[in-house]
Design a protein around this motif. Structure first.
Motif, mmCIF file in Angstrom:
data_model
loop_
_atom_site.group_PDB
_atom_site.id
_atom_site.type_symbol
_atom_site.label_atom_id
_atom_site.label_comp_id
_atom_site.label_asym_id
_atom_site.label_seq_id
_atom_site.Cartn_x
_atom_site.Cartn_y
_atom_site.Cartn_z
ATOM 1 N N ASN A 41 7.406 81.422 29.764
ATOM 2 C CA ASN A 41 5.987 81.244 30.091
ATOM 3 C C ASN A 41 5.332 80.099 29.315
ATOM 4 O O ASN A 41 4.169 79.821 29.516
ATOM 5 C CB ASN A 41 5.240 82.544 29.786
ATOM 6 N N PHE B 64 2.879 83.369 23.338
ATOM 7 C CA PHE B 64 2.754 84.368 24.404
ATOM 8 C C PHE B 64 2.095 85.638 23.871
ATOM 9 O O PHE B 64 1.233 86.226 24.536
ATOM 10 C CB PHE B 64 4.125 84.697 24.992
ATOM 11 N N CYS C 253 0.394 89.018 31.752
ATOM 12 C CA CYS C 253 0.270 87.645 31.250
ATOM 13 C C CYS C 253 1.241 86.703 31.953
ATOM 14 O O CYS C 253 0.905 85.547 32.251
ATOM 15 C CB CYS C 253 0.493 87.622 29.740
ATOM 16 N N MET D 260 1.460 94.704 29.696
ATOM 17 C CA MET D 260 0.658 93.533 29.340
ATOM 18 C C MET D 260 1.501 92.259 29.408
ATOM 19 O O MET D 260 1.012 91.198 29.819
ATOM 20 C CB MET D 260 0.059 93.707 27.943
ATOM 21 N N THR D 261 2.768 92.356 29.016
ATOM 22 C CA THR D 261 3.669 91.207 29.145
ATOM 23 C C THR D 261 3.719 90.738 30.590
ATOM 24 O O THR D 261 3.631 89.535 30.880
ATOM 25 C CB THR D 261 5.091 91.595 28.678
ATOM 26 N N LEU E 99 -1.495 85.239 23.749
ATOM 27 C CA LEU E 99 -2.068 85.426 25.088
ATOM 28 C C LEU E 99 -2.248 86.908 25.400
ATOM 29 O O LEU E 99 -3.263 87.311 25.981
ATOM 30 C CB LEU E 99 -1.157 84.795 26.145
ATOM 31 N N MET E 100 -1.252 87.724 25.047
ATOM 32 C CA MET E 100 -1.346 89.165 25.275
ATOM 33 C C MET E 100 -2.563 89.754 24.563
ATOM 34 O O MET E 100 -3.320 90.551 25.146
ATOM 35 C CB MET E 100 -0.067 89.859 24.786
ATOM 36 N N ASP F 8 -0.070 85.958 35.418
ATOM 37 C CA ASP F 8 -1.243 85.071 35.372
ATOM 38 C C ASP F 8 -0.846 83.604 35.448
ATOM 39 O O ASP F 8 -1.609 82.769 35.921
ATOM 40 C CB ASP F 8 -2.030 85.294 34.074
ATOM 41 N N LYS G 230 -5.856 88.524 26.248
ATOM 42 C CA LYS G 230 -6.127 89.193 27.521
ATOM 43 C C LYS G 230 -6.585 90.634 27.291
ATOM 44 O O LYS G 230 -7.487 91.119 27.975
ATOM 45 C CB LYS G 230 -4.894 89.174 28.415
#
Length: 306
Positions: free
Chosen positions: A305, A37, A244, A240-241, A40-41, A247, A44
């Motif tokens: 997630n 995760f 994501c 930002m968490t 991903l942050m 999304d 992005k």
């Protein structure tokens, strides 16, 4: 032995073996989920043009003296894209919320507890002139940061902005700093040749303001002061968490069970509401992340997630 006593002993045994099995089998997967995760942050952030940002976890907590870091410029830019997310705008429009926590009482029997939470992004003095439409605070180890979405007053009423303040001197001081910066911007915006300014704001260490575009226009930086200085983000990381997590288009009406890894590094920190094996609706976890800034809730979103 009575039937009730037998159930209690069964529950104790169930909890013990549940924790043991978790340590042996599941914890490794949860650690990997959080790592994925965080990747991903960071991906992005790069895709949004946040080139001086690096996240190390979903909550913003420090880890052995190491922090997620960013700049006022990057975080103000993140605010622009966050406000363009309809789901996040809805969350930000809520100042008060009730979280329903289901805790295990007996095997397969849960007892409900209601928890009232409220947003940390509130300031009567600031909002007397600049309405707060959303945002996030961040604080810890002497850092006091603020990211808010607001609207400029007349004659520029209707223009929405994302402002980030980093390095204020106190929780209250970060809102004072935002007012100082916005007052300056409102008085001088017509005379500025570019967004970089030389004025020295004594109430913070860096600041940046972005105009939130209409339709498909590119974001426009309208004030930039020491805005490329890298510093710890603290809980602003949770924006930002949330981006994501949203999304992934996960059904927030689903229930999630809290596991030990979600809470073990955030027991004595902001929003330490939860215990292992409690069941909570994801929607409640979302609001606990963004309103009172629960670090445990942010960890839960990152794990779910996967």
């Amino acid at each position: 032995m009575s039937n009730v006593a037998s159930k209690i002993l069964s529950f104790i045994n169930l909890s013990y073996f549940r924790s043991l099995i978790y340590k042996i089998r599941q914890r490794t997967l949860d650690v990997k989920s959080r790592e994925n995760f965080v990747n991903l942050m960071n991906q992005k952030s790069k895709s949004l043009g946040m080139n001086n940002t690096h996240w190390i976890n979903p909550s913003g907590l420090g880890e052995k003296g190491v922090y997620s870091t960013s700049t006022a410029h990057d975080l103000a830019l993140m605010g622009v894209y966050a406000y363009q997310n309809e789901s996040l705008r809805l969350i930000w429009s809520t100042r008060e919320y009730d979280v329903n926590i289901m805790r295990p009482y007996l095997p397969f029997i849960y007892e409900s507890r209601r928890l009232h939470i409220s947003s940390t992004v509130q300031s009567k003095e600031l909002e007397s002139r600049y309405p707060i439409l959303g945002g996030k605070t961040g604080a810890g180890d002497g850092y006091f940061n603020l990211l808010i979405i607001s609207e400029l007053p007349p004659p520029r009423k209707g223009e929405l902005i994302s402002i980030c303040i980093m390095g204020a001197d106190s929780e209250y001081g970060r809102f004072e700093a935002a007012k100082e910066v916005l007052d300056y911007l409102n008085e001088n915006i017509e005379n500025q040749n570019n967004c970089n300014i030389t004025k020295n704001f004594k109430s913070c260490k860096s600041a940046c303001v972005y105009k939130i575009p209409i339709d498909n226009e590119s974001p426009d930086c309208i004030l930039n002061w020491n805005a490329d200085v890298v510093a710890p983000t603290m809980s602003i990381a949770k924006v930002m968490t949330m981006l994501c997590f949203l999304d992934a288009k996960i059904n927030i009406e689903d229930f999630v069970t809290v596991v030990p890894y979600d809470i073990e590094d955030a027991v004595l920190c902001s929003g330490a509401y939860f215990n292992s094996w409690q069941k909570i609706k994801l929607k409640d976890i979302v609001y606990a992340t963004m309103l009172p800034s629960s670090n445990q809730a942010a960890n839960i979103l990152a794990r779910y997630n996967r």
